[in-house]
Design an enzyme around this catalytic site. Sequence first.
Site, PDB file in Angstrom:
ATOM      1  N   GLU A  19      -9.806  -4.395  -4.401  1.00 42.61           N
ATOM      2  CA  GLU A  19     -10.034  -3.182  -3.618  1.00 42.61           C
ATOM      3  C   GLU A  19      -8.917  -2.978  -2.600  1.00 42.61           C
ATOM      4  OE1 GLU A  19     -12.224  -0.803  -4.052  1.00 42.61           O
ATOM      5  OE2 GLU A  19     -13.312  -1.838  -5.636  1.00 42.61           O
TER       6      GLU A  19
ATOM      7  N   ASP B 139      -8.070   7.442  -2.258  1.00 47.14           N
ATOM      8  CA  ASP B 139      -7.852   6.543  -3.390  1.00 47.14           C
ATOM      9  C   ASP B 139      -7.255   7.324  -4.555  1.00 47.14           C
ATOM     10  OD1 ASP B 139      -9.924   7.887  -4.705  1.00 47.14           O
ATOM     11  OD2 ASP B 139     -11.319   6.204  -4.646  1.00 47.14           O
TER      12      ASP B 139
END
Length: 155
Positions: A24, A33
């Site tokens: 992550e 993201d």
Amino acid sequence: MKGGRVAAGGLFLAGAMTLIGAYEGYSAKAYLDTGGVPTICYGATRGVRMGQTASVAECSAIFTRDLIEHETGMRACMKRPDAIPDKTYMAVLSFTYNVGVGASCKSTLMQLVNAGQLEAACNQLPRWVNDNGKVIRGLVNRRVTERKLCLEGLQ
């Protein structure tokens, strides 16, 4: 194990944080993201606003909370979660954390887990490498690691 392996803490929680946290990544400042979703800390997206910041302690608390929530959701759609070996369970949890509980629970991977076909379930992981229709190198790498871990659990 009613509350789940993450909620029990200890080595499983530490392992989950290490594995999932590595993929992550960590950011104390919100960013978009690869799918364009505002994200902070270790992949947290719920309620995140661009410009938001968080301390290391806040990120650790958010990460633990999110891991427990994802595990709880994952376990709810598993027929026999406590029968799954630790490494295999960890790989499925990492997958669930990444794609979300809804997608994980509806996946062929989870259908195979519930049918007791764990090796076939592990072999589903490399299929999940796209974000918005594009192959993402980081997801390819993550799925290779998850599949290896998943299969190691069956040894």
